[in-house]
Motif scaffolding. Structure first.
Motif, PDB file in Angstrom:
ATOM      1  N   LEU A  87       0.972  -1.067  -0.162  1.00  0.00           N
ATOM      2  CA  LEU A  87      -0.114   0.339   0.155  1.00  0.00           C
ATOM      3  C   LEU A  87       0.854   1.261  -0.696  1.00  0.00           C
ATOM      4  CD1 LEU A  87      -3.221   0.093  -0.328  1.00  0.00           C
ATOM      5  CD2 LEU A  87      -2.622   0.318   2.196  1.00  0.00           C
ATOM      6  N   ASP A  88       1.982   1.104   0.400  1.00  0.00           N
ATOM      7  CA  ASP A  88       2.743   2.316   0.965  1.00  0.00           C
ATOM      8  C   ASP A  88       4.089   2.283  -0.348  1.00  0.00           C
ATOM      9  OD1 ASP A  88       1.991   2.477   3.408  1.00  0.00           O
ATOM     10  OD2 ASP A  88       3.632   1.791   4.201  1.00  0.00           O
ATOM     11  N   ARG A  89       3.709   1.873  -1.096  1.00  0.00           N
ATOM     12  CA  ARG A  89       4.300   1.589  -2.136  1.00  0.00           C
ATOM     13  C   ARG A  89       3.732   2.636  -3.339  1.00  0.00           C
ATOM     14  NH1 ARG A  89       7.255  -3.495  -1.696  1.00  0.00           N
ATOM     15  NH2 ARG A  89       5.872  -4.628  -3.592  1.00  0.00           N
ATOM     16  N   LEU A  90       1.935   1.086  -3.305  1.00  0.00           N
ATOM     17  CA  LEU A  90       1.917   2.000  -4.625  1.00  0.00           C
ATOM     18  C   LEU A  90       1.101   3.862  -4.199  1.00  0.00           C
ATOM     19  CD1 LEU A  90      -1.310  -0.578  -4.309  1.00  0.00           C
ATOM     20  CD2 LEU A  90       0.784   0.117  -6.136  1.00  0.00           C
ATOM     21  N   ALA A  91       1.691   4.514  -3.377  1.00  0.00           N
ATOM     22  CA  ALA A  91       0.864   5.554  -2.605  1.00  0.00           C
ATOM     23  C   ALA A  91       1.784   6.254  -2.405  1.00  0.00           C
ATOM     24  CB  ALA A  91       0.519   5.551  -0.886  1.00  0.00           C
ATOM     25  N   GLU A  92       2.674   5.770  -2.700  1.00  0.00           N
ATOM     26  CA  GLU A  92       4.630   7.162  -3.103  1.00  0.00           C
ATOM     27  C   GLU A  92       3.884   6.772  -4.215  1.00  0.00           C
ATOM     28  OE1 GLU A  92       8.064   5.537  -1.664  1.00  0.00           O
ATOM     29  OE2 GLU A  92       7.326   5.414  -0.366  1.00  0.00           O
ATOM     30  N   ARG A  93       3.522   5.791  -5.463  1.00  0.00           N
ATOM     31  CA  ARG A  93       4.268   6.116  -7.070  1.00  0.00           C
ATOM     32  C   ARG A  93       2.501   6.844  -7.818  1.00  0.00           C
ATOM     33  NH1 ARG A  93       3.354   0.124  -9.065  1.00  0.00           N
ATOM     34  NH2 ARG A  93       4.239   2.282 -11.744  1.00  0.00           N
ATOM     35  N   LEU A  94       1.872   6.636  -6.422  1.00  0.00           N
ATOM     36  CA  LEU A  94       0.682   7.516  -6.576  1.00  0.00           C
ATOM     37  C   LEU A  94       0.868   9.488  -6.552  1.00  0.00           C
ATOM     38  CD1 LEU A  94      -2.309   6.319  -5.072  1.00  0.00           C
ATOM     39  CD2 LEU A  94      -1.796   6.764  -7.747  1.00  0.00           C
TER      40      LEU A  94
END
Ligand SMILES: Nc1nc2c(ncn2[C@@H]2O[C@H](COP(=O)(O)OP(=O)(O)O)[C@@H](O)[C@H]2O)c(=O)[nH]1
Ligand SMILES: [Mg+2]
Length: 327
Positions: free
Chosen positions: A292-299
């Motif tokens: 979730l963190d990774r996706l949030a960062e990429r977002l």
């Protein structure tokens, strides 16, 4: 489910139906865990047996005297011989930590009264899990024979509004001298209040607060044609509490059954909340913790768009059923 699970559930159902206080306490603790299989089975068993209790939601700003009022109401209902359950959803509530309203002797009598069960509840898991935990706790107490369930919440966020909206009667506790008066009341809370209470009616600004509130109440036009009454109380002395209890009863008499549209809407909301909680829990438990963190960062860096991120999460946990159907 295996035999030991079933045996545990059957044992708890029996104990709770008998009103075994230790079993009730144990179950309520279990219900605050995000995912307890036996507690869930237990609530399933208990739900059809519940439905006798009157759930009274008490909401209002911190410091408005909700806990003091709830304790007074509990004493009044106890005098009528009814078992009373109190659930305080308020991190700063004096009910927490086993201390019941400091040193006031009469209130302390509640703590040692076996006909009173008091519990503070805090957040369960993430994302609105609290309202589900509170609803389950109410089911348990109801099935255990508590005929009056007092539910204290701080009327601030959506979570609290969700919680009090499940009550059969909702009281909004206001106090005189709030400054901007009635305007300060949040719209969402105003709509769900069945009875308005001006507590701290020993305050010199009471008459003004009452005038303001009465002119506001005249504008309320409910679908069910109930005109929300106003009751003044001094919770510290108990003044007005009997009138309040009688007013609650008249609202109950006005709407004796729970099948009218508003009730149905509440149950609909409750179901939808459960659906989204369950799905979110499932997604979060099937992706890597840092996914979730990774996706949030990429977002945030615009390396991915929200829709694609959503798809990735959904695909990861194999919830094909969640995928949007393209026509
Ligand atoms: N003067 C006055 N004080 C009150 C009254 N009701 C409650 N209080 C006091 O207001 C404070 C906050 O009360 P509490 O019940 O903890 O409020 P809550 O945060 O809404 O639960 C306490 O010091 C109470 O003794 C009242 O009717 N009159
Ligand atoms: Mg309180």
């Amino acid at each position: 489910m295996n035999d030991s699970h079933n045996a545990e559930v059957a044992d708890k159902v029996e104990k709770i139906s008998r009103g075994d206080v230790r079993a009730i306490a144990r179950v309520l603790t279990e219900l605050e865990r995000p995912d307890s299989p036996w507690a869930r089975s237990l609530v399933r068993e208990l739900y059809p047996r519940a439905g006798q209790a009157l759930v009274i939601g008490v909401t209002g700003s911190p410091g408005s005297g909700k806990s003091t009022l709830v304790a007074r109401m509990a004493l009044t209902y106890r005098e009528a011989g009814l078992k009373v359950g109190i659930i305080a959803v308020d991190p700063s509530s004096p009910f927490s930590g086993g201390a019941i309203l400091g040193d006031r002797i009469r209130m302390q009598s509640l703590a040692s009264d076996p006909g009173v069960f008091i519990r503070s509840m805090a957040t369960r898991g993430q994302l609105g899990g609290l309202s589900a935990a509170v609803e389950d706790a109410l089911t348990v107490l109801d099935a255990a024979g508590y005929r009056i369930l007092l539910l204290e919440t701080v009327g601030v966020g959506q979570d609290e509004i969700d919680i009090v909206s499940t009550a059969q009667v909702t009281l909004l506790v206001l106090v005189p001298g709030m400054g901007d008066g009635v305007q300060a009341i949040k719209a969402g809370v105003m709509e769900i209040a069945d009875v308005f209470v001006i507590n701290k009616a020993d305050h010199p600004e009471t008459a003004r607060a009452e005038r303001e509130l009465r002119s506001f109440l005249r504008m309320i036009n409910r679908d069910d044609r109930w005109n929300p009454p106003l009751v003044k109380t001094v919770a510290t002395t108990g003044q007005g509490v009997e009138e309040l209890v009688n007013t609650i009863q008249s609202f109950r008499d006005f709407r004796p059954n729970g099948t009218e549209p508003r009730r149905k809407a509440v149950q609909r909301q409750r179901l939808l909340r459960l659906v989204s909680q369950r799905l979110v829990t499932r997604i979060l438990s099937s992706v890597e913790p840092d996914e979730l963190d990774r996706l949030a960062e990429r977002l945030g860096a615009r390396e991915i768009d929200p829709d694609t991120a959503l798809e990735q999460l959904i695909l990861k946990c194999g919830l094909a059923v969640l995928e949007e159907k393209s026509e």
